[in-house]
Structure formats: structure tokens, C-alpha cells
Design an enzyme around this catalytic site. Structure first.
Site: not given
Ligand code: FE2
Length: 428
Positions: A59, A61, A154, A212, A215, A311
Site C-alpha cells: 500500500h 502512493h 481519491q 481504502h 479509514e 502508505d
């Protein structure tokens, strides 16, 4: 003639056994104690050192990494300000900048023995610049790092008016995995509907899913239940991951006692991200303040596959980070209180073998016939590696040594003490 191209000699494997590893081309050809004098074009002496499969991050970005401070710093430290800040940044960032930052990060990763990364890439941009950049990066680093991309809306699959179409376009362009963010949709119902939609898209295309999911600190954010249900309904068992799952920390215990068997039955994996979860969650709490990490040991006790993800590194959500999955496991171990020897060993396995399994990378691992990708660490065992987060003495990807680092020995200038020492624990 040399029997092997490369021998990694005398190392200790994560399970504590000692073995020499013979490598021919890009494959592991032997895992055994080889006869003395066995020749190879190159021999790495790993006597006393840990030899591990590569680290894997399920995971990340990559489109946002190394952008810390651009165009400004996240003042509140919350997930929501991070999303808003990223929204500002993606209006001004270029493909070349994202590729350059991604390449720089992949240098860090290679030096740390992090050789497989699943990166979400934001699809909420009609130009899909991030997708273009990450596809280019995937090609550029493909010789030494497996970069698996997730189409990640997103700003919400439904909340953003063009996100769904752009997510489909990203998949058509060659993005590997279907992503989503149900807790960021306008309503719980939209979140649930988005999961059904995304699982159908994945099933139709034969793709994996990584969401996701929940969260948030909201105990009533229960999209993981829907994700498990839809995974099962579309026959996606073993191909779906729920990332974060932080709301599970706050859920009612009776409800969780029903939920965990459902997740296990659906073959859904979990990817908590301890550095980010402990940093971002609980920001609305006073004291006592929640830990912001999902129920790791409890899921594992139900047979659910749980890996540790990183992340973020130096981006709108997180102002630190190194690319070292041992940092991630170290934080996870503490926050989840996984302190027994077996649990600590499991934390090491989570950032290597378990994460590889979550990403479907069944060619990784130390066994004859598997891909010759290994890491030699300046530690005597997997647990010592977690304690020290030591130098990666050698990183081997597909049979080639791609990075080396010196040992972390210190020199002393103290009367009556040794000149040089190593921070290894005495042998029990
Ligand atoms: Fe994320």
C-alpha cells in the site's frame, strides 16, 4: 566452469535455518549447505547475517511521494486536509515531476531491499497525468522493482462527477488493480453501491481489488462488511484487500465477533498502515485517545491474511518516511502489541511473504525455482532485524546485485572498551 552465477553463502534464513543459496541467471537454483569450494562467478559471504526474501509494500502512493511541502504543509495533520492539499498539488504537478520523484523513491526502495510495491494512483483527474506518470515509471523500474498500480478514485467514485469514467479509462490504459474509497462517498449507501460497482468491474476484467476501506474513527463505518459480501458474491475470494480498516478499532465487540468470520470466509486480506494510521487517526479524540490501528492479531486469529503497508513517504499526509518496511513493521508491532517472539517473527513475515501473497506475487520467496531476489541484512535473525532496522548489506533482484550498504559498526574511543563494535544482541 562455475556451478552458479552467484552464491550467497552461510546466511541465516528468517525461519532460523542456515543455508547457502545458489543462483543461476534470475532463478534460485539451490537452497542447501553447498560443498566447500563450490565455485561461482561471485560469492557473497553472509555468514552470521540474515538472508531474507525481498521486502514488499502492498500500500503506497507513488504519485504523491516526495512532494512534502508542495504547495504547502498539512497544518491540521488530518486525512481530510491531506486529501484537500493533494487536490491543490495535482492541479500543478507535471508527469515529468511525478516520474522523477517516483524514480528517486524507487532508488531508496531498491537500497532497502523493497522490491515490490503496490501503489494507488489517483484517477480523479480528467487528464490522468498521474496514471500516465505511473505507467511510465512501472516500465522504467520494471527490471528491478515490481510496481503494481491501483486505479484509485481519491475524491470518490460517485462523489467526483468524472471519477468512474476516469477509473475505467485508467484500467483500459493498463492499471492493474481496482481501487475505491467508500467512506469518502457522500453517504453510506453510495459507499456500499460503489463497492458493488467496483467488484463487478474487477470480476468482469479478471482483476484484483484493493479498497481504502473505513479509514476513519467512526465505529459505524462498516464498508468492510459490504466489501466481504461483494467479494464473495462476485467470486473474488483471495483477490480482494481492504486497506486501513481503522474503524474496526472502534467497532462494537459483538459486531466484530460476527464480522471477522465473514471477512475470513470471503478471503479478503487486510492491509493496515501503522505509520499513517497512528499519525492520522484519533485526531478528533481528546483523552483517552484511540490508537487508530485495526484489530491485527484478532484478524490473524481468524485466519485472515494481514500485511503491513507503508502508505506515505514525505507527502501531503505524512512528513517522514524512509522506504524501509522494517520501520513499518516496527511501528505496527508496537501499536498492535505484537511482542511475543512468534508475533515479532510474524511481523517480519508480514512485510515479506504475506505482503507478496496479498499482491499475488507467488514467484517471490527463498525456494528452488523462484525468482532470485534476496536481501542480506546486518542482523542475526528476523527479530533482530526488526530491533535494529539494519544496513542492507546486499540487495539482489532477479539474480543481479543492485545495491550494497556498509555495515552499521561503530568505532569507540573509550578506555578499556573495544575499538569497534556491532549492535548485535549476545547469543542466548
Ligand atoms: Fe492510502
Amino acid at each position: 566452469m562455475s556451478a552458479f552465477d552467484l552464491i550467497v553463502k552461510g546466511g541465516t534464513l528468517p525461519d532460523g535455518t542456515r543455508a547457502d543459496i545458489g543462483i543461476s541467471g534470475d532463478r534460485i537454483a539451490a537452497v542447501e549447505i553447498l560443498p566447500e569450494g563450490m565455485e561461482a562467478r561471485e560469492i557473497i559471504d553472509a555468514t552470521g547475517d540474515l538472508v531474507s526474501p525481498p521486502f514488499v509494500d502492498p500500500h503506497f502512493h507513488m504519485d504523491a511521494t516526495l512532494s512534502y511541502g508542495l504547495p504547502r504543509i498539512n497544518a491540521s495533520g488530518t486525512l481530510l486536509e491531506g486529501i484537500a492539499l493533494w487536490g491543490e498539488l495535482k492541479q500543478i504537478v507535471t508527469v515529468d515531476e511525478m516520474v522523477a520523484r517516483g524514480l528517486a523513491y524507487c532508488d531508496w526502495a531498491a537500497s532497502m531491499g523493497l522490491l515490490a510495491i503496490r501503489s494507488h494512483v489517483d484517477t480523479c483527474d480528467d487528464r490522468l497525468l498521474g496514471v500516465q506518470a505511473m505507467l511510465e515509471l512501472r516500465d522504467r523500474v520494471g527490471g528491478y522493482i515490481d510496481l503494481q498500480l491501483v486505479a484509485f478514485p481519491q475524491d470518490g467514485l460517485y462523489r467526483d462527477p468524472t471519477a468512474r469514467a476516469n477509473t475505467i479509462r485508467a484500467l483500459d490504459m493498463g492499471v492493474d488493480v481496482v481501487g475505491g474509497i467508500p467512506h469518502f462517498e457522500r453517504t453510506m449507501q453510495d459507499g456500499a453501491d460503489s463497492l458493488a460497482d467496483l467488484c463487478r468491474i474487477a470480476a468482469d476484467r479478471g482483476l484484483m481489488v484493493d479498497i481504502h476501506c473505513d479509514e476513519t474513527d467512526d465505529p459505524l463505518s462498516r464498508h468492510i462488511e459490504t466489501l466481504a459480501y461483494e467479494a464473495q458474491r462476485f467470486g473474488l475470494q483471495g483477490r480482494v484487500a481492504g486497506s486501513h480498516l481503522t474503524s474496526m478499532h472502534s467497532m462494537d465487540n459483538y459486531y466484530v465477533s460476527k464480522l471477522l468470520p465473514l471477512i475470513a470466509e470471503a478471503g479478503v486480506s487486510a492491509i493496515p498502515n501503522p505509520l499513517i494510521n497512528i499519525m492520522l487517526q484519533g485526531r478528533h479524540d481528546s483523552f483517552p485517545k484511540r490508537r487508530g490501528l485495526t484489530r491485527v492479531r484478532e484478524m490473524q486469529a481468524h485466519g485472515i491474511r494481514v500485511g503491513w503497508g507503508q502508505d506515505c513517504v514525505l507527502d501531503p499526509w505524512y512528513s517522514l518516511g524512509t522506504g524501509d518496511m522494517l520501520d513499518v513493521a516496527f511501528m505496527g508491532l508496537h501499536v498492535a502489541q505484537m511482542s511475543s517472539p512468534a508475533e515479532m517473527a510474524r511481523c517480519f513475515e508480514m512485510v515479506t511473504a504475506t505482503n507478496a501473497a496479498i499482491m499475488g506475487l507467488d514467484d517471490l520467496g527463498i525456494a528452488v525455482g523462484r525468482r532470485a531476489s534476496l536481501v542480506v541484512l546486518d542482523a542475526g535473525s528476523a527479530i533482530e532485524a526488526l530491533r535494529l532496522r539494519p544496513a542492507r548489506l546486499a540487495v539482489i533482484s532477479k539474480g543481479k546485485v543492485i545495491a550494497r550498504s556498509p555495515r552499521g559498526d561503530a568505532t569507540l574511543n573509550l578506555p578499556g572498551r573495544p575499538d569497534q563494535f556491532r549492535r548485535r544482541a549476545p547469543k542466548a
